[in-house]
Design an enzyme around this catalytic site. Structure first.
Site: not given
Lengths: 137, 137, 137, 137
Positions: C20-22, C24
């Site tokens: 995942t990333d920033f 979400g």
């Protein structure tokens, strides 16, 4: 003393989307990537080219051991200053202190044992002579 | 004892191209990814759903500290058995022993301090009650 | 037809924190990792061991071209079903259709050109005979 | 024309261990990371701070579609010049041409559709006004 690259070296690393996770901060394992980028640039600053070291000498650096404290969460777009400092020099490995700083605040810090090994056997090998010379007695 | 998921848990991880590096072996930081996958599956086996923990309780697990030994190099296509064992349980964190095994041989082993924090403030929070209950006294 | 592994193959992939990333959701480049895991497992199901292919035959598969649509955002803890379907077979490469599905919903879909090359020169090489035989005329 | 950052932008990316795989070259999915770093720096050069865009405006850029050609294999220690060029500007998205060059040689090239979306709903949103103004009519 700070500016002697054989003692304390610093390399800037920008935090991108790829480095963050669902929590909105840098994914913890990625600090090890940042530490490795700084070690690579530190070696380069001391005249060690890892591509050539592999091709010509059949040698490679590997991390044998790391103790890492994850202290604060760096965020997207932060620029971290990642440091390398030699704490101990042995015949076949180095003990390095590394830190990922945002300004003066440490985000993560580590003690890293980086060993020189033969690429074919992964057996310990002497540090490259040119590096040993640069690091001094 | 081995089969009580609150004591020793194991999760298989396959090594893919993405996990390897120029040295032909698993890139060192990727063992931390493998350890985290096993922790996630261990939490799931104990009834903790991290997506729900974040959305409903505003809580998240973070790694505060890790001591890792990189012992041997796992290769493309290897299946590693990644273990989780609770060594110590405190009010807001756990100390876990984790190992990535190829057969009986450890490739990497770690002591990991995993803390429960509030997602907004990153301040320590009590372990979820359901997890504490499952882990026993 | 769906169950003939030479025609449509499916492999489950769990979404972890690391994916995942920033935002979400799954970081977009990671779908390419998921696609590659499914291709690897598909090749394995057809008797192709890439570690041996490299060591014994000096061959490797590489992606030459990919067209990817990122349609929806998969979330932490989702299980995606990642498919591989042969659309075209040439002497030295395959055109594959791949999809990452959550239930019936596609999260990402791609057309991937996977070529067999010599590891030393990266020059095109004939697909392994055993694979060609399994894929049929 | 080349130096107008709204038209052609270039960002240097160094290849580290983490970027390579068992084949000794850059792992194919990592070019998408490189492309994203260059897009982020291009946006920054045009005054768009993605951390603030998320926090203040609830907006985020996502890749909707990418067509990528993997042409040659970049190696450890290579410095790639990663470019961004606007090919088309719509109300809610941009079509960008991106290239990862080693000297004059393209290693990978892509057409990328980058859309602006609301972070909560992932619904399309107008490009930030300041960006639209910088990109011109």
């Amino acid at each position: 003393v700070q500016t002697d690259p054989a003692r304390v070296f610093a390399w800037p690393v920008r935090v991108y989307y790829e480095d963050t996770d669902f929590g909105g901060l840098v994914y913890y394992a990625n600090y090890l990537r940042f530490f490795e980028r700084a070690r690579t640039e530190w070696l380069r600053s001391l005249g060690v080219d890892q591509q050539r070291l592999a091709a010509e000498d059949g040698l490679q650096f590997v991390v044998r051991r790391a103790e890492i404290g994850f202290l604060r969460g760096a965020r997207l777009d932060d620029v971290l200053n990642v440091t390398v400092e030699v704490m101990e020099r042995k015949h076949t490995y180095l003990r390095l202190r590394q830190c990922a700083l945002r300004g003066e605040e440490p985000m993560a810090e580590a003690m890293v044992q980086a060993a020189c090994v033969r690429r074919d056997s992964l057996k310990p090998a002497a540090l490259p002579a040119s590096l040993a010379a640069r690091l001094g007695a």
